[in-house]
Design a protein around this motif. Structure first.
Motif, PDB file in Angstrom:
ATOM      1  N   GLU A  94       0.886  -1.145  -0.090  1.00 49.04           N
ATOM      2  CA  GLU A  94       0.114  -0.109   0.016  1.00 49.04           C
ATOM      3  C   GLU A  94       0.805   1.254  -0.022  1.00 49.04           C
ATOM      4  OE1 GLU A  94      -4.112   1.645   1.244  1.00 49.04           O
ATOM      5  OE2 GLU A  94      -3.601  -0.556   1.403  1.00 49.04           O
ATOM      6  N   LYS A 129      -7.679   2.372 -18.216  1.00 50.56           N
ATOM      7  CA  LYS A 129      -7.858   3.912 -18.702  1.00 50.56           C
ATOM      8  C   LYS A 129      -6.554   4.336 -19.040  1.00 50.56           C
ATOM      9  CE  LYS A 129     -11.897   4.468 -15.658  1.00 50.56           C
ATOM     10  NZ  LYS A 129     -12.232   4.957 -14.528  1.00 50.56           N
ATOM     11  N   LYS A 155      -2.031   2.482  -4.795  1.00 50.47           N
ATOM     12  CA  LYS A 155      -2.738   3.049  -3.504  1.00 50.47           C
ATOM     13  C   LYS A 155      -3.730   2.316  -3.239  1.00 50.47           C
ATOM     14  CE  LYS A 155      -0.869   7.673  -4.491  1.00 50.47           C
ATOM     15  NZ  LYS A 155      -0.045   8.190  -3.354  1.00 50.47           N
ATOM     16  N   ALA A 203      -4.741  -2.185 -15.963  1.00 46.75           N
ATOM     17  CA  ALA A 203      -4.998  -0.740 -16.286  1.00 46.75           C
ATOM     18  C   ALA A 203      -5.988  -0.567 -17.377  1.00 46.75           C
ATOM     19  CB  ALA A 203      -3.744   0.064 -16.471  1.00 46.75           C
ATOM     20  N   LYS A 205      -6.533  -0.366  -3.347  1.00 45.10           N
ATOM     21  CA  LYS A 205      -6.906  -1.208  -4.610  1.00 45.10           C
ATOM     22  C   LYS A 205      -6.715  -0.652  -6.068  1.00 45.10           C
ATOM     23  CE  LYS A 205      -8.804  -4.732  -2.065  1.00 45.10           C
ATOM     24  NZ  LYS A 205      -7.998  -5.931  -2.127  1.00 45.10           N
ATOM     25  N   ASP A 206      -6.367   0.812  -6.079  1.00 46.53           N
ATOM     26  CA  ASP A 206      -6.049   1.659  -7.182  1.00 46.53           C
ATOM     27  C   ASP A 206      -4.684   1.538  -7.521  1.00 46.53           C
ATOM     28  OD1 ASP A 206      -8.892   2.157  -7.263  1.00 46.53           O
ATOM     29  OD2 ASP A 206      -8.690   3.958  -6.223  1.00 46.53           O
ATOM     30  N   ALA A 207      -4.508   1.306  -8.842  1.00 43.82           N
ATOM     31  CA  ALA A 207      -3.097   1.511  -9.095  1.00 43.82           C
ATOM     32  C   ALA A 207      -2.905   2.482 -10.257  1.00 43.82           C
ATOM     33  CB  ALA A 207      -2.475   0.188  -9.721  1.00 43.82           C
ATOM     34  N   THR A 208      -1.753   3.090 -10.594  1.00 46.32           N
ATOM     35  CA  THR A 208      -1.377   3.732 -11.793  1.00 46.32           C
ATOM     36  C   THR A 208      -0.057   3.174 -12.308  1.00 46.32           C
ATOM     37  OG1 THR A 208      -2.332   5.747 -10.624  1.00 46.32           O
ATOM     38  CG2 THR A 208      -0.834   6.123 -12.212  1.00 46.32           C
ATOM     39  N   ASN A 222      -7.452   8.635 -18.350  1.00 46.27           N
ATOM     40  CA  ASN A 222      -8.742   8.745 -17.790  1.00 46.27           C
ATOM     41  C   ASN A 222      -9.711   8.709 -18.864  1.00 46.27           C
ATOM     42  OD1 ASN A 222      -8.177   9.156 -15.116  1.00 46.27           O
ATOM     43  ND2 ASN A 222      -8.103  11.588 -15.632  1.00 46.27           N
ATOM     44  N   SER A 243      -4.540   4.031 -15.700  1.00 43.43           N
ATOM     45  CA  SER A 243      -4.947   3.577 -14.357  1.00 43.43           C
ATOM     46  C   SER A 243      -5.635   2.565 -14.224  1.00 43.43           C
ATOM     47  CB  SER A 243      -5.849   5.003 -13.979  1.00 43.43           C
ATOM     48  OG  SER A 243      -6.796   5.459 -14.761  1.00 43.43           O
ATOM     49  N   GLY A 244      -5.993   1.973 -13.136  1.00 38.19           N
ATOM     50  CA  GLY A 244      -6.792   0.737 -12.989  1.00 38.19           C
ATOM     51  C   GLY A 244      -6.766   0.415 -11.689  1.00 38.19           C
ATOM     52  N   ASP A 245      -6.610  -1.105 -11.401  1.00 40.15           N
ATOM     53  CA  ASP A 245      -6.715  -1.567 -10.099  1.00 40.15           C
ATOM     54  C   ASP A 245      -5.948  -3.098  -9.897  1.00 40.15           C
ATOM     55  OD1 ASP A 245      -8.129  -3.270 -11.541  1.00 40.15           O
ATOM     56  OD2 ASP A 245     -10.108  -3.322 -10.479  1.00 40.15           O
TER      57      ASP A 245
END
Length: 154
Positions: free
Chosen positions: A47, A109, A69, A107, A71-74, A112, A93-95
């Motif tokens: 995390e 997106k 961050k 990912a 459950k989200d990831a870049t 965005n 971006s995604g999860d």
């Protein structure tokens, strides 16, 4: 008497095979831990971590980042052209989903905007000498934890 001798011989052979199996299992466990396959890193938190991968080619340099961050990831790709000095980047971006030592990144997106085919990575969490790595299962690329990298260089 003959049956007792055969039963005793059979029991001794089973016992020796069990000891051989235990010795072989111990050796394989040590080898797997050295390679990072059987490490128990469920308690290691990823995390708010940033992982870095740098590849240097004759004409360009690729820098990639995975920022987690919750459950989200870049996922960021940066390309530096050596001839012109220009840099370009893609920000996905995604999860993520984590199961024990395996982290799956999806990912979907790009800056965005939804993309038809998501970028996906399957990564193995490993730790060697207090340095946390993510190893891409498909390409064998090693992503190093930025905190470990900056701590080492200071």
């Amino acid at each position: 008497m003959k049956k007792l001798f055969i039963c005793t011989l059979f029991f001794i052979s089973l016992l020796s095979k069990a000891q051989n199996y235990a010795a072989l299992d111990k050796i394989l466990t040590v080898l797997e831990e050295r390679r990072g396959i059987n490490q128990h890193l469920e308690n290691v938190s990823v995390e708010n971590k940033k992982f870095v991968l740098i590849k240097d080619f004759p004409d360009h340099t690729e820098r990639s980042f995975i920022i987690i961050k919750g459950k989200d990831a870049t996922y960021v790709e940066m390309f530096d052209d050596k001839a012109t000095g220009q840099s370009t980047s893609n920000v996905f971006s995604g999860d993520i989903i984590r199961k024990k030592n395996i982290i799956s990144l999806r990912a979907d997106k790009l800056e965005n905007k939804k993309i038809p085919i998501p970028v996906s990575k399957t990564l193995l969490l490993t730790k060697q000498k207090e340095i946390i790595y993510l190893i891409d299962i498909n390409s064998r690329d090693r992503w190093i934890d930025e905190e470990s990298y900056t701590k080492k260089s200071k």
